[in-house]
Design a protein around this motif. Structure first.
Motif, PDB file in Angstrom:
ATOM      1  N   GLN A  63      47.313   9.949 -19.065  1.00 52.16           N
ATOM      2  CA  GLN A  63      45.893   9.636 -18.913  1.00 52.16           C
ATOM      3  C   GLN A  63      45.317  10.136 -17.599  1.00 52.16           C
ATOM      4  OE1 GLN A  63      45.383   5.412 -19.502  1.00 52.16           O
ATOM      5  NE2 GLN A  63      44.939   5.675 -21.673  1.00 52.16           N
ATOM      6  N   ARG A  64      46.163  10.365 -16.602  1.00 50.47           N
ATOM      7  CA  ARG A  64      45.648  10.818 -15.310  1.00 50.47           C
ATOM      8  C   ARG A  64      45.041  12.213 -15.382  1.00 50.47           C
ATOM      9  NH1 ARG A  64      50.433  10.130 -11.155  1.00 50.47           N
ATOM     10  NH2 ARG A  64      51.449  11.239 -12.868  1.00 50.47           N
ATOM     11  N   VAL A  65      45.400  12.993 -16.399  1.00 53.07           N
ATOM     12  CA  VAL A  65      44.812  14.331 -16.512  1.00 53.07           C
ATOM     13  C   VAL A  65      43.624  14.347 -17.479  1.00 53.07           C
ATOM     14  CG1 VAL A  65      46.961  15.462 -15.909  1.00 53.07           C
ATOM     15  CG2 VAL A  65      46.434  15.082 -18.321  1.00 53.07           C
ATOM     16  N   MET A  66      43.210  13.160 -17.959  1.00 52.51           N
ATOM     17  CA  MET A  66      41.979  13.060 -18.752  1.00 52.51           C
ATOM     18  C   MET A  66      40.814  12.969 -17.773  1.00 52.51           C
ATOM     19  SD  MET A  66      43.077  10.476 -21.841  1.00 52.51           S
ATOM     20  CE  MET A  66      41.465  10.611 -22.638  1.00 52.51           C
ATOM     21  N   ILE A  67      40.424  14.109 -17.215  1.00 56.36           N
ATOM     22  CA  ILE A  67      39.441  14.130 -16.142  1.00 56.36           C
ATOM     23  C   ILE A  67      38.155  14.806 -16.611  1.00 56.36           C
ATOM     24  CG2 ILE A  67      41.087  13.984 -14.253  1.00 56.36           C
ATOM     25  CD1 ILE A  67      41.150  16.970 -14.069  1.00 56.36           C
ATOM     26  N   ASP A  68      37.030  14.367 -16.041  1.00 58.26           N
ATOM     27  CA  ASP A  68      35.731  14.900 -16.444  1.00 58.26           C
ATOM     28  C   ASP A  68      35.579  16.381 -16.104  1.00 58.26           C
ATOM     29  OD1 ASP A  68      34.843  12.468 -17.458  1.00 58.26           O
ATOM     30  OD2 ASP A  68      34.079  11.803 -15.522  1.00 58.26           O
ATOM     31  N   PRO A  95      44.989  18.784 -10.382  1.00 55.77           N
ATOM     32  CA  PRO A  95      45.683  18.943  -9.102  1.00 55.77           C
ATOM     33  C   PRO A  95      46.403  20.287  -8.981  1.00 55.77           C
ATOM     34  CG  PRO A  95      45.985  16.716  -9.915  1.00 55.77           C
ATOM     35  CD  PRO A  95      45.262  17.470 -11.001  1.00 55.77           C
ATOM     36  N   GLU A  96      46.319  20.861  -7.796  1.00 58.86           N
ATOM     37  CA  GLU A  96      46.847  22.204  -7.574  1.00 58.86           C
ATOM     38  C   GLU A  96      48.342  22.309  -7.843  1.00 58.86           C
ATOM     39  OE1 GLU A  96      45.788  23.651  -3.768  1.00 58.86           O
ATOM     40  OE2 GLU A  96      43.624  23.555  -4.099  1.00 58.86           O
ATOM     41  N   HIS A  97      49.094  21.233  -7.574  1.00 59.99           N
ATOM     42  CA  HIS A  97      50.537  21.332  -7.779  1.00 59.99           C
ATOM     43  C   HIS A  97      50.883  21.468  -9.264  1.00 59.99           C
ATOM     44  CE1 HIS A  97      49.965  16.965  -8.397  1.00 59.99           C
ATOM     45  NE2 HIS A  97      51.096  17.002  -9.101  1.00 59.99           N
ATOM     46  N   LEU A  98      50.035  20.925 -10.134  1.00 51.52           N
ATOM     47  CA  LEU A  98      50.271  21.079 -11.569  1.00 51.52           C
ATOM     48  C   LEU A  98      49.954  22.513 -12.015  1.00 51.52           C
ATOM     49  CD1 LEU A  98      48.815  17.715 -12.916  1.00 51.52           C
ATOM     50  CD2 LEU A  98      51.201  18.294 -12.458  1.00 51.52           C
ATOM     51  N   VAL A  99      48.862  23.061 -11.488  1.00 46.26           N
ATOM     52  CA  VAL A  99      48.525  24.441 -11.822  1.00 46.26           C
ATOM     53  C   VAL A  99      49.598  25.384 -11.288  1.00 46.26           C
ATOM     54  CG1 VAL A  99      46.823  26.277 -11.529  1.00 46.26           C
ATOM     55  CG2 VAL A  99      46.060  23.916 -11.839  1.00 46.26           C
ATOM     56  N   ALA A 100      50.081  25.128 -10.066  1.00 43.07           N
ATOM     57  CA  ALA A 100      51.108  25.987  -9.472  1.00 43.07           C
ATOM     58  C   ALA A 100      52.395  25.967 -10.291  1.00 43.07           C
ATOM     59  CB  ALA A 100      51.385  25.552  -8.037  1.00 43.07           C
ATOM     60  N   ALA A 101      52.692  24.833 -10.931  1.00 34.25           N
ATOM     61  CA  ALA A 101      53.917  24.733 -11.732  1.00 34.25           C
ATOM     62  C   ALA A 101      53.881  25.627 -12.957  1.00 34.25           C
ATOM     63  CB  ALA A 101      54.146  23.284 -12.148  1.00 34.25           C
ATOM     64  N   SER A 102      52.689  26.122 -13.317  1.00 36.09           N
ATOM     65  CA  SER A 102      52.572  26.980 -14.500  1.00 36.09           C
ATOM     66  C   SER A 102      52.575  28.468 -14.132  1.00 36.09           C
ATOM     67  CB  SER A 102      51.272  26.656 -15.254  1.00 36.09           C
ATOM     68  OG  SER A 102      50.134  27.049 -14.490  1.00 36.09           O
ATOM     69  N   ALA A 103      52.981  28.811 -12.937  1.00 32.93           N
ATOM     70  CA  ALA A 103      52.983  30.211 -12.497  1.00 32.93           C
ATOM     71  C   ALA A 103      53.738  31.087 -13.492  1.00 32.93           C
ATOM     72  CB  ALA A 103      53.610  30.327 -11.112  1.00 32.93           C
ATOM     73  N   LEU A 111      45.060  22.375 -20.771  1.00 32.86           N
ATOM     74  CA  LEU A 111      44.719  20.953 -20.658  1.00 32.86           C
ATOM     75  C   LEU A 111      43.790  20.620 -21.814  1.00 32.86           C
ATOM     76  CD1 LEU A 111      43.622  18.965 -17.529  1.00 32.86           C
ATOM     77  CD2 LEU A 111      42.296  18.836 -19.630  1.00 32.86           C
ATOM     78  N   HIS A 112      44.083  19.535 -22.501  1.00 34.44           N
ATOM     79  CA  HIS A 112      43.236  19.120 -23.632  1.00 34.44           C
ATOM     80  C   HIS A 112      43.147  17.606 -23.645  1.00 34.44           C
ATOM     81  CE1 HIS A 112      41.997  18.229 -27.751  1.00 34.44           C
ATOM     82  NE2 HIS A 112      41.562  19.468 -27.844  1.00 34.44           N
ATOM     83  N   ALA A 113      41.908  17.092 -23.718  1.00 37.28           N
ATOM     84  CA  ALA A 113      41.694  15.646 -23.739  1.00 37.28           C
ATOM     85  C   ALA A 113      40.485  15.330 -24.602  1.00 37.28           C
ATOM     86  CB  ALA A 113      41.484  15.110 -22.322  1.00 37.28           C
ATOM     87  N   VAL A 167      33.480   7.793 -27.144  1.00 36.86           N
ATOM     88  CA  VAL A 167      32.275   8.366 -26.532  1.00 36.86           C
ATOM     89  C   VAL A 167      32.069   9.821 -26.942  1.00 36.86           C
ATOM     90  CG1 VAL A 167      32.178   6.819 -24.552  1.00 36.86           C
ATOM     91  CG2 VAL A 167      33.628   8.840 -24.442  1.00 36.86           C
ATOM     92  N   ASP A 168      32.789  10.273 -27.973  1.00 40.49           N
ATOM     93  CA  ASP A 168      32.663  11.654 -28.452  1.00 40.49           C
ATOM     94  C   ASP A 168      32.862  12.661 -27.320  1.00 40.49           C
ATOM     95  OD1 ASP A 168      32.207  10.725 -30.951  1.00 40.49           O
ATOM     96  OD2 ASP A 168      30.111  11.323 -31.092  1.00 40.49           O
ATOM     97  N   TRP A 169      33.845  12.419 -26.483  1.00 42.31           N
ATOM     98  CA  TRP A 169      34.085  13.273 -25.313  1.00 42.31           C
ATOM     99  C   TRP A 169      35.210  14.264 -25.587  1.00 42.31           C
ATOM    100  CZ3 TRP A 169      38.485  12.647 -21.775  1.00 42.31           C
ATOM    101  CH2 TRP A 169      38.431  13.518 -20.686  1.00 42.31           C
ATOM    102  N   LEU A 170      35.003  15.475 -25.113  1.00 43.34           N
ATOM    103  CA  LEU A 170      36.018  16.529 -25.197  1.00 43.34           C
ATOM    104  C   LEU A 170      36.099  17.242 -23.866  1.00 43.34           C
ATOM    105  CD1 LEU A 170      37.860  18.767 -26.495  1.00 43.34           C
ATOM    106  CD2 LEU A 170      35.719  19.924 -27.118  1.00 43.34           C
ATOM    107  N   ALA A 171      37.317  17.560 -23.445  1.00 45.49           N
ATOM    108  CA  ALA A 171      37.532  18.409 -22.278  1.00 45.49           C
ATOM    109  C   ALA A 171      38.761  19.269 -22.532  1.00 45.49           C
ATOM    110  CB  ALA A 171      37.726  17.576 -21.015  1.00 45.49           C
ATOM    111  N   PHE A 172      38.643  20.533 -22.213  1.00 43.06           N
ATOM    112  CA  PHE A 172      39.832  21.399 -22.257  1.00 43.06           C
ATOM    113  C   PHE A 172      39.672  22.507 -21.236  1.00 43.06           C
ATOM    114  CE2 PHE A 172      37.069  23.598 -25.305  1.00 43.06           C
ATOM    115  CZ  PHE A 172      37.255  24.936 -24.969  1.00 43.06           C
ATOM    116  N   ALA A 173      40.797  23.080 -20.851  1.00 42.87           N
ATOM    117  CA  ALA A 173      40.799  24.188 -19.898  1.00 42.87           C
ATOM    118  C   ALA A 173      42.028  25.046 -20.152  1.00 42.87           C
ATOM    119  CB  ALA A 173      40.781  23.678 -18.458  1.00 42.87           C
TER     120      ALA A 173
END
Length: 225
Positions: A49-54, A60-68, A74-76, A81-87
């Motif tokens: 749930q911590r990565v369910m961000i608006d 966080p940069e350390h998570l992005v860096a781990a995907s080098a 990211l999908h949430a 509330v009919d909310w969607l977020a992805f990257a």
């Protein structure tokens, strides 16, 4: 193919929409943090749930860096509330980030829409939402229903869907097992206190109300005998 009509969620003034963001208020989450993960050759899956961000771009940069050297997705979603977020990142570089809900509109929109998004932005997948009884049927504030786009995002980016009809090439997500963990913040209130607050909130809600679709397509309350 015809799309089913969706039931409109509670009005913006309701408690579940107190925050002017995509996600519902933190008090509606169960006490204790649960997260799940698994690793396969070339693939790591983490649910938290911590990565369910608006703003998905603020992962966080350390998570992005781990995907080098790899793709990071990211999908949430939250249907209350009919909310969607992805990257999507490629080798640490952000290619696309979208966060949207009917209450807050477009919260974040970075990069060019991906192919699966284009029919939604073009107005080819309008939201067909059933209003609650005694609530005016106002136009849906977005050109599409975010959870429907979310399902197509899941299919395009991860190969499966949570709702809707699966396609022959979809992965059967129900057959994939993840390791589950429950993590408690040492600084958080005692779990028993949180559980008691949750029970008290549920009791204050009163008895459940049951609705069904009437002949005219509107919701009609079904009273218990």
């Amino acid at each position: 193919m015809d799309r089913p009509r969706r039931v409109r969620r509670p009005a913006a003034g309701d408690a579940a929409r107190r925050r002017r963001s995509g996600r519902p208020s933190p008090e509606y989450r169960r006490p204790g943090r649960r997260w799940r993960r698994h690793h396969w050759p070339g693939v790591d899956v983490v649910g938290d749930q911590r990565v369910m961000i608006d703003f998905p771009s603020r992962l966080p940069e350390h998570l992005v860096a781990a995907s080098a050297g790899r793709r990071l997705v990211l999908h949430a979603m939250h249907s209350v509330v009919d909310w969607l977020a992805f990257a999507v990142w490629e080798d640490g570089r952000l290619l696309r980030s979208l966060s949207v809900s009917p209450d807050s509109g477009i919260i974040e929109n970075i990069g060019e829409p991906l192919p699966f998004e284009r029919p939604y932005w073009a107005g080819e997948c309008p939201a067909d939402v059933v209003p609650w009884p005694d609530e005016d049927e106002e136009p849906y504030p977005l050109p599409f229903h975010p959870p429907e786009l979310g399902e197509d995002a899941l299919r395009a980016l991860c190969g499966f869907v949570m709702e809707g009809m699966p396609e022959p090439d979809d992965v059967d997500a129900s057959r994939i097992v993840l390791h589950g963990f429950r993590v408690r913040d040492a600084q958080a209130p005692d779990t028993s206190e949180q559980e008691a607050e949750l029970r008290s909130a549920m009791e204050a809600m009163g008895p459940p109300r049951v609705f069904a679709l009437g002949p005219d397509g509107r919701l009609v309350e079904r009273h218990r005998s």
